[in-house]
Design a protein around this motif. Structure first.
Motif, PDB file in Angstrom:
ATOM      1  N   TYR A 133       0.841  -1.201   0.000  1.00  0.00           N
ATOM      2  CA  TYR A 133       0.000   0.000   0.000  1.00  0.00           C
ATOM      3  C   TYR A 133       0.872   1.246   0.000  1.00  0.00           C
ATOM      4  O   TYR A 133       0.672   2.185  -0.787  1.00  0.00           O
ATOM      5  CB  TYR A 133      -0.874   0.033   1.254  1.00  0.00           C
ATOM      6  CG  TYR A 133      -2.105  -0.849   1.259  1.00  0.00           C
ATOM      7  CD1 TYR A 133      -2.397  -1.731   0.225  1.00  0.00           C
ATOM      8  CD2 TYR A 133      -2.991  -0.794   2.333  1.00  0.00           C
ATOM      9  CE1 TYR A 133      -3.526  -2.528   0.259  1.00  0.00           C
ATOM     10  CE2 TYR A 133      -4.131  -1.580   2.374  1.00  0.00           C
ATOM     11  CZ  TYR A 133      -4.395  -2.445   1.345  1.00  0.00           C
ATOM     12  OH  TYR A 133      -5.519  -3.228   1.382  1.00  0.00           O
ATOM     13  N   TYR A 137       1.254   4.040  -2.935  1.00  0.00           N
ATOM     14  CA  TYR A 137       0.865   5.397  -2.551  1.00  0.00           C
ATOM     15  C   TYR A 137       1.987   6.377  -2.893  1.00  0.00           C
ATOM     16  O   TYR A 137       1.756   7.431  -3.507  1.00  0.00           O
ATOM     17  CB  TYR A 137       0.543   5.439  -1.062  1.00  0.00           C
ATOM     18  CG  TYR A 137       0.056   6.779  -0.581  1.00  0.00           C
ATOM     19  CD1 TYR A 137      -1.303   7.061  -0.509  1.00  0.00           C
ATOM     20  CD2 TYR A 137       0.963   7.776  -0.204  1.00  0.00           C
ATOM     21  CE1 TYR A 137      -1.752   8.295  -0.074  1.00  0.00           C
ATOM     22  CE2 TYR A 137       0.521   9.012   0.224  1.00  0.00           C
ATOM     23  CZ  TYR A 137      -0.832   9.267   0.292  1.00  0.00           C
ATOM     24  OH  TYR A 137      -1.270  10.491   0.711  1.00  0.00           O
ATOM     25  N   LEU A 150      -6.259   7.616  -3.053  1.00  0.00           N
ATOM     26  CA  LEU A 150      -7.181   6.912  -2.173  1.00  0.00           C
ATOM     27  C   LEU A 150      -6.930   5.414  -2.289  1.00  0.00           C
ATOM     28  O   LEU A 150      -6.845   4.884  -3.401  1.00  0.00           O
ATOM     29  CB  LEU A 150      -8.634   7.209  -2.541  1.00  0.00           C
ATOM     30  CG  LEU A 150      -9.113   8.649  -2.417  1.00  0.00           C
ATOM     31  CD1 LEU A 150     -10.555   8.759  -2.902  1.00  0.00           C
ATOM     32  CD2 LEU A 150      -9.005   9.144  -0.985  1.00  0.00           C
ATOM     33  N   ILE A 151      -6.820   4.738  -1.154  1.00  0.00           N
ATOM     34  CA  ILE A 151      -6.670   3.285  -1.112  1.00  0.00           C
ATOM     35  C   ILE A 151      -7.949   2.719  -0.520  1.00  0.00           C
ATOM     36  O   ILE A 151      -8.341   3.093   0.592  1.00  0.00           O
ATOM     37  CB  ILE A 151      -5.438   2.890  -0.274  1.00  0.00           C
ATOM     38  CG1 ILE A 151      -4.166   3.424  -0.947  1.00  0.00           C
ATOM     39  CG2 ILE A 151      -5.362   1.377  -0.094  1.00  0.00           C
ATOM     40  CD1 ILE A 151      -2.894   3.156  -0.158  1.00  0.00           C
ATOM     41  N   ILE A 152      -8.616   1.835  -1.266  1.00  0.00           N
ATOM     42  CA  ILE A 152      -9.958   1.376  -0.900  1.00  0.00           C
ATOM     43  C   ILE A 152     -10.057  -0.133  -1.040  1.00  0.00           C
ATOM     44  O   ILE A 152      -9.704  -0.699  -2.077  1.00  0.00           O
ATOM     45  CB  ILE A 152     -11.021   2.050  -1.798  1.00  0.00           C
ATOM     46  CG1 ILE A 152     -10.975   3.568  -1.605  1.00  0.00           C
ATOM     47  CG2 ILE A 152     -12.411   1.507  -1.495  1.00  0.00           C
ATOM     48  CD1 ILE A 152     -11.847   4.340  -2.575  1.00  0.00           C
ATOM     49  N   ASN A 154     -12.869  -3.034  -0.893  1.00  0.00           N
ATOM     50  CA  ASN A 154     -14.276  -3.430  -0.876  1.00  0.00           C
ATOM     51  C   ASN A 154     -14.341  -4.942  -0.662  1.00  0.00           C
ATOM     52  O   ASN A 154     -13.839  -5.703  -1.491  1.00  0.00           O
ATOM     53  CB  ASN A 154     -14.966  -3.069  -2.187  1.00  0.00           C
ATOM     54  CG  ASN A 154     -14.928  -1.580  -2.476  1.00  0.00           C
ATOM     55  OD1 ASN A 154     -14.978  -0.764  -1.562  1.00  0.00           O
ATOM     56  ND2 ASN A 154     -14.831  -1.212  -3.743  1.00  0.00           N
ATOM     57  N   THR A 168      -7.417  -4.869  -3.432  1.00  0.00           N
ATOM     58  CA  THR A 168      -7.589  -3.462  -3.055  1.00  0.00           C
ATOM     59  C   THR A 168      -7.486  -2.616  -4.309  1.00  0.00           C
ATOM     60  O   THR A 168      -6.747  -2.963  -5.237  1.00  0.00           O
ATOM     61  CB  THR A 168      -6.507  -3.050  -2.036  1.00  0.00           C
ATOM     62  OG1 THR A 168      -6.735  -3.750  -0.808  1.00  0.00           O
ATOM     63  CG2 THR A 168      -6.510  -1.555  -1.776  1.00  0.00           C
ATOM     64  N   ASN A 274     -16.582  -1.798   3.589  1.00  0.00           N
ATOM     65  CA  ASN A 274     -15.695  -0.901   2.848  1.00  0.00           C
ATOM     66  C   ASN A 274     -14.667  -0.341   3.815  1.00  0.00           C
ATOM     67  O   ASN A 274     -15.009   0.085   4.916  1.00  0.00           O
ATOM     68  CB  ASN A 274     -16.471   0.253   2.206  1.00  0.00           C
ATOM     69  CG  ASN A 274     -17.534  -0.222   1.240  1.00  0.00           C
ATOM     70  OD1 ASN A 274     -18.712  -0.144   1.555  1.00  0.00           O
ATOM     71  ND2 ASN A 274     -17.131  -0.715   0.088  1.00  0.00           N
ATOM     72  N   TRP A 276     -11.240   2.306   3.818  1.00  0.00           N
ATOM     73  CA  TRP A 276     -10.481   3.254   3.000  1.00  0.00           C
ATOM     74  C   TRP A 276      -9.504   4.058   3.841  1.00  0.00           C
ATOM     75  O   TRP A 276      -9.668   4.191   5.052  1.00  0.00           O
ATOM     76  CB  TRP A 276     -11.411   4.187   2.235  1.00  0.00           C
ATOM     77  CG  TRP A 276     -12.271   5.079   3.065  1.00  0.00           C
ATOM     78  CD1 TRP A 276     -11.966   6.319   3.547  1.00  0.00           C
ATOM     79  CD2 TRP A 276     -13.602   4.801   3.518  1.00  0.00           C
ATOM     80  NE1 TRP A 276     -13.015   6.832   4.263  1.00  0.00           N
ATOM     81  CE2 TRP A 276     -14.035   5.929   4.260  1.00  0.00           C
ATOM     82  CE3 TRP A 276     -14.473   3.720   3.355  1.00  0.00           C
ATOM     83  CZ2 TRP A 276     -15.292   5.997   4.844  1.00  0.00           C
ATOM     84  CZ3 TRP A 276     -15.727   3.779   3.946  1.00  0.00           C
ATOM     85  CH2 TRP A 276     -16.124   4.903   4.676  1.00  0.00           C
ATOM     86  N   HIS A 278      -7.482   7.717   4.291  1.00  0.00           N
ATOM     87  CA  HIS A 278      -7.416   9.146   4.012  1.00  0.00           C
ATOM     88  C   HIS A 278      -6.082   9.690   4.501  1.00  0.00           C
ATOM     89  O   HIS A 278      -5.697   9.466   5.653  1.00  0.00           O
ATOM     90  CB  HIS A 278      -8.551   9.898   4.715  1.00  0.00           C
ATOM     91  CG  HIS A 278      -9.834   9.900   3.957  1.00  0.00           C
ATOM     92  ND1 HIS A 278     -11.005  10.439   4.455  1.00  0.00           N
ATOM     93  CD2 HIS A 278     -10.138   9.434   2.719  1.00  0.00           C
ATOM     94  CE1 HIS A 278     -11.966  10.294   3.560  1.00  0.00           C
ATOM     95  NE2 HIS A 278     -11.468   9.692   2.499  1.00  0.00           N
ATOM     96  N   LEU A 293      -7.608   5.421   8.744  1.00  0.00           N
ATOM     97  CA  LEU A 293      -8.456   4.557   7.930  1.00  0.00           C
ATOM     98  C   LEU A 293      -9.846   4.504   8.551  1.00  0.00           C
ATOM     99  O   LEU A 293     -10.006   4.627   9.775  1.00  0.00           O
ATOM    100  CB  LEU A 293      -7.900   3.137   7.822  1.00  0.00           C
ATOM    101  CG  LEU A 293      -6.596   2.971   7.048  1.00  0.00           C
ATOM    102  CD1 LEU A 293      -5.408   3.092   7.982  1.00  0.00           C
ATOM    103  CD2 LEU A 293      -6.558   1.631   6.321  1.00  0.00           C
TER     104      LEU A 293
END
Length: 330
Positions: A133, A137, A150-152, A154, A168, A274, A276, A278, A293
């Motif tokens: 990650y 980033y 943004l790392i998300i 689901n 991811t 979810n 994520w 920030h 997160l």
């Protein structure tokens, strides 16, 4: 009217100034608005099926493995159905109504194992995932025209995951999205009163809303949780930029995510969610900001009231949710 070339476009809402990405190509992905809910054929994220994805941009795995072949442990490649169009030299000027949706949209496949969710990962693979990650980033933040990454994650179909294999998504945007802008505004206004997220950690301890802590992070139920079992993961050290997280912090993050998600699975039988990240905008100095997160299990339906008002109705008090989840974490 969409762009004739089919490229994604950012459109500004005339009432509140927010942005929508109009991305016609996303409708072709599994479950992407076409009615399809399952993927036929082999999983494109499993080893041996690398030909079914775009060429990888980074991977970690066996020494001497052939690129875009098996033997990887983590694999990263551009999304086959991107919400953003790669245009490295185009910064794009913000207009009154539209902005080219230039940027990058990547997929990080967590492991070669089709059903190994983050909750069930061992400590070392989970740490390597957090390190991946940070690597992506950092790389994307350095690219021309990128203002926010943004790392998300689901998890589950109800949370928007169109493929079961744990993965991811990383979005490198040409603007700072509204949710981050609002956080920046509120944290800046706090000024000399101190960081609201640092204060939230202390308040959660006093008010019984702490789920778990380790030496680097606190997992807490926010005071005004929007959904049942919403959880924030806050670094105990105030820092604005995720890219500056050290190895110890990444291990702490992997630990607290794994343990909290296992507790959530125990309590709610592997719910969709979810998650994520920030962080402060790329290349900007915002010393008052605190990266973090946020996790929201998809237990409640977002209905008309929520959409009409921008407010949420949460039937589970955060204090009760934190207590239950803390007990499940053990």
């Amino acid at each position: 009217m969409t762009r004739e070339d089919g490229r994604p476009e950012l459109r500004r809402d005339p009432l509140i100034g927010g942005w929508t990405i109009v991305a016609p190509g996303r409708s072709r992905r599994p479950g992407g608005g076409t009615g399809a809910r399952t993927v036929k054929g082999p999983c494109p994220f499993c080893p041996g099926n690398e030909r079914l994805t775009p060429p990888e941009v980074w991977a970690e795995g066996e020494k001497g493995r052939r690129r875009d072949g098996p033997g990887w442990e983590i694999r990263v490649f551009p999304n086959l159905y991107p919400a953003l169009a790669e245009a490295p030299s185009a910064v794009g000027k913000v207009g009154r109504r539209t902005l080219p949706a230039n940027g990058y949209h990547e997929v990080i496949v967590h492991s070669p194992h089709h059903d190994l969710a983050l909750a069930r990962m061992d400590p070392e693979p989970a740490f390597r995932l957090m390190r991946a990650y940070r690597l992506r980033y950092r790389e994307l933040c350095r690219r021309p025209g990128v203002r926010q990454v943004l790392i998300i994650l689901n998890h589950g179909r109800e949370a928007g995951a169109s493929l079961e294999h744990p993965h991811t998504q990383v979005f490198a945007l040409p603007l700072v999205p509204g949710a981050v802008r609002e956080e920046l505004r509120r944290l800046r206004r706090a000024g000399s009163r101190g960081c609201p997220l640092c204060a939230a950690v202390e308040e959660a301890r006093r008010e019984g809303r702490t789920v778990l802590e380790n030496g680097s992070f606190a997992a807490l139920a926010p005071f005004s949780a929007r959904q049942p079992y919403e959880t924030w993961f806050v670094p105990l050290r105030h820092r604005e930029d995720f890219s500056r997280a050290g190895e110890k912090e990444l291990r702490g993050l992997a630990d607290i995510l794994r343990r909290t998600l296992r507790g959530l699975n125990e309590l709610l039988d592997d719910p969709p969610y979810n998650l994520w990240l920030h962080s402060a905008p790329c290349g900007e100095e915002h010393p008052y900001y605190h990266w973090h997160l946020e996790l929201i299990p998809r237990l409640a339906v977002t209905a008309g009231f929520e959409m009409a008002s921008g407010m949420f109705i949460n039937p589970v008090p955060p204090e009760e949710a934190a207590r239950r989840l803390a007990e499940a974490v053990g």
